[in-house]
Design an enzyme around this catalytic site. Structure first.
Site: not given
Length: 347
Positions: A31, A44, A157
Site C-alpha cells: 500500500r 483520488r 468478499y
C-alpha cells in the site's frame, strides 16, 4: 506474449527473487501508493467511485508512480484492488464511506463460469495501466509488480457481501456447502489466472498473490482453501504461458508456512508481522523472503522503528531478502517516517 524480466537481472528486486543476497536489500511497502500521500489524496478526489478510479488507466498509473517519484522504492506495485475479479465475474462491487467494500448478489455459477476466461479482457484497462507504468520506469532499477487476491480471500468478499471481515460466517458456509464452495473456488481460480496472464502480457515483471485471510483455518481447511487453490492457480498461470516469478503471501499462517512452501511452487514468500525471526531464517533457506516490518512501528517512528529495522536486517539480511511491511501502510503514517525508514535500510 509474456514480457519476461531482464535477463541481466540488474534490478535489485529481481536479483533477490533469483536467490541473490545483496548488501542493501531491495525495499518496497505494501500500500505504498495511497491515502498517506497528499498527492494521492488530491488525485483520488477527482473520481468519487473507487473501482472506477482503479480502472482508469491514466489515474491508476499516476497513483502507482507517485511513491516511486517521492521515495525511489525498488518496486512499483500496480494500483488496483483485489475485488476487480468479482466485478469481472458479474457481481456488483461498491465502496461505501465508513463501510468498505459492499458486494451485491452473487450471480449464478454457470454465468460466472462463462465469464471466468474473459477476465483479462474485461479488465483490459488494468493492462493499459501496467503498460503506462512500465514505460515510465527504469527497468534496471525499479521492478513492476502485478497481483491478484488469493482465491479464498476473494471468495470471502463474494459470499459475505458487506460482512467479509466476519470470517466465521464464511467458514460456516464452507462447512454447510462444500460442493458449491469448490465450484466457486475453481471459477475464481480460472478468472484470476487469466487476469494474471493479462498483467504479464502488459508489462508486469513479478506477480504476487495476496491471501489476506489465510489465518485461523483448522485442518483440513488450510490445505483445501489455501494450499490447493494456490497450487491450481499457479499451475494454470504457467499453463497459460506465464514464466514470471510469483510471490505468495498467505498472511497470518506462520505455523503453516513450511507446508505451504513444500506444496506451492512460488519463487518467494511474503511474511506477516507475527513471523518469528528464527522462522524467517529457516524459511529463507528454502526460498527468498519478503517482509515483515510492523506497519504500526512505521507509523510510530523514532527509536522503536530504528530498532525494528535493525532486527530484520540483522536476522534476514544475510540471505535473499526483500524489505517490506508485514501488512499495508496505515493512512496516518507520517511521510517523514517512511523517509527515515528508507535511510535506515539503505544506510
Amino acid at each position: 506474449m509474456t514480457i519476461e524480466p531482464s535477463p541481466t537481472l540488474k534490478a535489485p528486486l529481481l536479483k533477490a527473487l533469483n536467490g541473490q543476497t545483496q548488501a542493501i536489500p531491495p525495499v518496497w511497502f505494501m500500500r505504498q501508493a495511497g491515502r498517506y500521500l497528499p498527492e494521492y489524496k488530491a488525485l483520488r478526489a477527482t473520481t468519487p467511485d473507487f473501482i472506477s478510479f482503479c480502472l482508469n488507466p491514466e489515474k491508476a498509473a499516476e497513483a502507482t508512480l507517485q511513491p516511486i517519484r517521492r521515495f525511489g522504492f525498488d518496486a512499483a506495485i500496480l494500483f488496483s484492488d483485489i475485488l476487480v475479479i468479482p466485478q469481472a465475474l458479474g457481481q456488483n462491487v461498491a465502496f461505501e464511506a465508513g463501510e468498505g467494500p459492499v458486494l451485491g448478489e452473487l450471480p449464478a455459477l454457470e454465468a460466472m463460469r462463462d465469464l471466468a476466461g474473459q477476465a483479462g479482457i474485461h479488465l483490459k484497462n488494468v493492462g493499459e495501466t501496467l503498460m503506462r507504468v512500465r514505460s515510465a520506469l527504469d527497468a534496471d532499477k525499479t521492478t513492476l509488480i502485478g497481483f491478484c487476491g488469493g482465491p479464498w480471500t476473494v471468495m470471502t468478499y463474494m459470499l459475505n457481501g458487506r460482512k467479509a471481515q466476519d470470517r466465521t460466517l464464511i467458514r460456516a458456509f464452507v462447512y454447510d456447502n462444500p460442493v458449491y464452495v469448490a465450484q466457486l473456488m475453481d471459477i475464481v481460480i480460472e478468472a484470476s489466472a487469466h487476469y494474471l496472464k493479462m498483467q504479464a502480457d502488459s508489462g508486469a515483471q513479478v506477480l504476487k498473490i495476496f491471501e489476506s485471510w489465510a489465518e485461523g483455518l483448522p485442518d483440513p481447511y488450510f490445505n483445501e482453501l489455501i494450499i490447493e487453490p494456490h497450487k491450481k492457480l499457479i499451475a494454470r498461470v504457467r499453463e497459460l504461458g506465464v514464466t514470471l516469478p510469483i510471490i505468495g503471501f498467505p498472511r497470518g499462517s506462520e505455523v503453516r508456512l513450511f507446508d505451504y512452501l513444500a506444496a506451492v511452487n512460488v519463487e518467494a514468500l511474503a511474511l506477516g508481522t507475527a513471523t518469528p525471526l528464527k522462522l524467517g531464517r529457516d524459511l529463507q533457506k528454502l526460498k527468498p523472503i519478503q517482509g515483515a516490518l510492523d506497519p504500526v512501528v512505521l507509523r510510530s517512528g523514532g527509536q522503536a522503528l530504528d530498532a525494528a529495522i535493525d532486527r530484520l536486517l540483522e536476522a534476514w539480511g544475510q540471505g535473499p531478502y526483500i524489505f517490506n511491511l508485514g501488512h499495508g501502510i496505515f493512512l496516518d503514517t507520517p511521510i517523514a517516517h517512511v523517509e527515515n525508514a528508507l535511510k535506515r535500510i539503505r544506510g
